[in-house]
Design a protein around this motif. Structure first.
Motif, PDB file in Angstrom:
ATOM      1  N   PHE B  44       0.867  -1.185   0.000  1.00  0.00           N
ATOM      2  CA  PHE B  44       0.000   0.000   0.000  1.00  0.00           C
ATOM      3  C   PHE B  44       0.897   1.226   0.000  1.00  0.00           C
ATOM      4  O   PHE B  44       1.825   1.319   0.814  1.00  0.00           O
ATOM      5  N   GLU B  46       0.797   5.451   0.227  1.00  0.00           N
ATOM      6  CA  GLU B  46      -0.028   6.641   0.492  1.00  0.00           C
ATOM      7  C   GLU B  46       0.858   7.877   0.388  1.00  0.00           C
ATOM      8  O   GLU B  46       2.074   7.789   0.595  1.00  0.00           O
ATOM      9  N   ILE B  77      -1.835  -3.198 -10.447  1.00  0.00           N
ATOM     10  CA  ILE B  77      -2.290  -2.108  -9.572  1.00  0.00           C
ATOM     11  C   ILE B  77      -3.762  -2.396  -9.267  1.00  0.00           C
ATOM     12  O   ILE B  77      -4.622  -2.232 -10.133  1.00  0.00           O
ATOM     13  N   GLU B  78      -3.995  -2.847  -8.060  1.00  0.00           N
ATOM     14  CA  GLU B  78      -5.367  -3.262  -7.717  1.00  0.00           C
ATOM     15  C   GLU B  78      -6.305  -2.084  -7.633  1.00  0.00           C
ATOM     16  O   GLU B  78      -7.464  -2.188  -8.039  1.00  0.00           O
ATOM     17  N   HIS B  79      -5.857  -0.995  -7.044  1.00  0.00           N
ATOM     18  CA  HIS B  79      -6.621   0.250  -7.167  1.00  0.00           C
ATOM     19  C   HIS B  79      -5.672   1.443  -7.155  1.00  0.00           C
ATOM     20  O   HIS B  79      -4.587   1.387  -6.586  1.00  0.00           O
ATOM     21  N   TYR B  80      -6.156   2.469  -7.827  1.00  0.00           N
ATOM     22  CA  TYR B  80      -5.315   3.650  -8.018  1.00  0.00           C
ATOM     23  C   TYR B  80      -6.219   4.855  -7.907  1.00  0.00           C
ATOM     24  O   TYR B  80      -7.019   5.135  -8.800  1.00  0.00           O
ATOM     25  N   ASP B  84      -4.567   6.769  -2.234  1.00  0.00           N
ATOM     26  CA  ASP B  84      -3.597   5.682  -2.096  1.00  0.00           C
ATOM     27  C   ASP B  84      -3.624   4.780  -3.321  1.00  0.00           C
ATOM     28  O   ASP B  84      -4.446   4.956  -4.221  1.00  0.00           O
TER      29      ASP B  84
END
Lengths: 412, 100
Positions: B44, B46, B77-80, B84
């Motif tokens: 992760f 941030e 990239i699981e979430h962008y 974060d």
């Protein structure tokens, strides 16, 4: 938090799988991020990148695509917004499903079948009467039945019920009882009985087990005469009657008595002749309302013969073995017929009469009645044929009557 | 190292000292990039500026005055999003690249 946006939210908002190609994909991603466009599942596939985004954000991508020279191609659409046109086209189907579920929910609040379990001494009719007295019947709302209270009432009403349970399974009401098998019916102690003759005749034998015999073999008696008395006299020292001991008289008594037999057969007899015009229709019964196509058939078919034999097969609609619905279905078959009168020949009439007479004799044999004499005459007349028989039989006789009643009869 | 860089370094050091003194989160005080790693498959990130490079084997993330390189295989990239990002895959190395 945005991270918490799970698949359900994505499904509700609708999302697109987009294939992106170009030289400045990283810049494109950064621009999306800065303008608040969420991307997820970004993965490289050779020269291109595949990512997912909300359908509503797709139009916002256009300036960034143009600025970074990126080509976008929608690979897949998923989510509720893309499903709504499909729903709109089939709105009647979904309304029907919803109405069906609503109806099912409504119907399952009521009792549509009742079953009794475990009753041997108490008949189903008695239990049905009890439930009707308690205002429980088909179509009553389940919420209106207080099962515990009804169980208590049931135990109070039937003394031989040791345990009871009233419960629902689906729309079926079960009344389960356990009876006290050892208990015997309450017998009222008799005040003593006499045995009196059922019919007049000559006593052929008498074997007394209890009581005082009033007749002996060879005596002639009339119907109602006391054969064995239940009042047994008690003598004192002077051989005078000091009193009576009361018993239930018990004896085997055989009597020789005449029996008359008479039978008659008419020369003409009706025969059902089916015309072959059979009608079979299905029917539906919903909430007590009956629907079938029989009136339509009756209207269009010719009505030369108005007699029909009607057979109805009826079944109740059951869901999942337990949910009984107030819907009945089945078939009605009507067979048209007319009555034709045929005539017996004298030989046929005689054979029929003798057959019936033999049956009558056989029934006597079954009961242990001995036939001493029989004199049978068959007479043919204008309407048909009759048989007259005079039988002399030896049979058991005697019926128990209360001593008081017998004494009263004697006085009279 | 010119005067500006020296001043900046001093400011960061001052910020770190301030955070230590008042028990404040250092990433907030000095605006540092925060990296959480879960096992060897998830990272992760941030408080970062953006992606510099993305391939299946390497993702370079730009932080404030620093770069991070996440190396491995099948990187995804699981979430962008603005707050974060989450990188997942068979991570073999997370490297810090100091800007000159």
């Amino acid at each position: 938090m945005r991270r918490l946006q799970n698949n359900y939210i994505r499904y509700i908002k609708g999302c697109l799988v987009v294939s992106l190609g170009g030289d400045y994909l990283e810049r494109f991603f950064n621009m999306c991020r800065l303008h608040g466009i969420d991307l997820w599942n970004i993965r490289r596939e050779n020269e291109t990148c595949v990512c997912e985004l909300y359908a509503a954000d797709f139009r916002r991508l256009v300036p960034f695509l143009r600025k970074t020279g990126t080509r976008a191609r929608v690979v897949k659409k998923s989510g509720l917004p893309f499903y709504i046109p499909f729903l709109k086209k089939r709105i009647i189907f979904f309304v029907g499903v919803a109405a069906c579920l609503g109806m099912l929910n409504f119907v399952t609040d009521y009792v549509w079948a009742i079953e009794y379990v475990g009753n041997l001494q108490i008949s189903d009719d008695e239990l049905t009467d009890f439930l009707e007295e308690e205002d429980i019947h088909y179509g009553i709302k389940k919420a209106g039945i207080n099962c515990e209270e009804k169980e208590k009432r049931l135990r109070e009403r039937f003394a031989n019920v040791t345990w009871t349970s009233i419960y629902f399974e689906g729309t079926k009401l079960y009344v389960e009882v356990k009876e006290n098998e050892k208990s015997e019916p309450v017998t009222v102690k008799k005040k003593g009985t006499d045995i009196v003759a059922n019919e007049g005749g000559v006593i052929t034998s008498i074997i007394t087990r209890n009581g005082v015999p009033m007749v002996k073999a060879g005596d002639s008696v009339e119907a109602g005469d006391v054969l064995v008395s239940g009042s047994v006299p008690v003598y004192d020292e002077n051989l005078l009657i000091a009193g009576y001991q009361i018993y239930d008289a018990d004896a085997d008594i055989q009597i020789r008595t005449p029996v008359a037999y008479q039978d008659f057969i008419k020369k003409s007899y009706p025969v059902l002749c089916y015309t072959g015009n059979d009608t079979r229709v299905s029917f539906l019964e919903v909430f007590g309302r009956h629907f079938d196509a029989m009136p339509v058939y009756d209207f269009f078919l010719e009505k030369e013969h108005s007699s029909y034999e009607v057979v109805t097969q009826k079944e109740q609609l059951v869901l999942l073995d337990n949910i009984y619905l107030p819907v009945y279905y089945g078939k009605i078959s009507k067979r048209e017929y007319y009555i034709q009168y045929m005539t017996y020949t004298p030989e046929e009439m005689e054979a029929l009469l003798l057959k019936r007479f033999e049956k009558f004799i056989f029934a006597f044999h079954q009961k242990g009645v001995e036939i001493v004499e029989k004199d049978v005459k068959i007479i043919e007349n204008r309407d048909g044929m009759e048989i007259n028989g005079d039988l002399l039989v030896i049979k058991s006789t005697g019926k128990h009557v209360d001593i008081a009643a017998a004494a009263k009869g004697e006085k009279e | 190292m010119n005067k500006h860089d020296v001043f900046r370094q001093d400011m960061i050091s001052a910020g770190e000292r301030f955070a230590d003194a008042f028990s404040l989160p250092k990433d907030m005080v000095v605006n540092a990039t925060l990296i959480h790693m879960i096992g060897k498959s998830d990272v992760f990130v941030e408080n970062f500026k953006g992606i510099i490079s993305y391939t299946c084997h390497e993702i370079i993330v730009k932080g404030h005055g620093i770069k991070f390189c996440v190396c491995g295989d099948c990187l995804l990239i699981e979430h962008y999003c603005n707050d974060d990002m989450k990188i997942s895959g068979q991570i073999s190395e997370v490297r810090v690249i100091r800007e000159a």
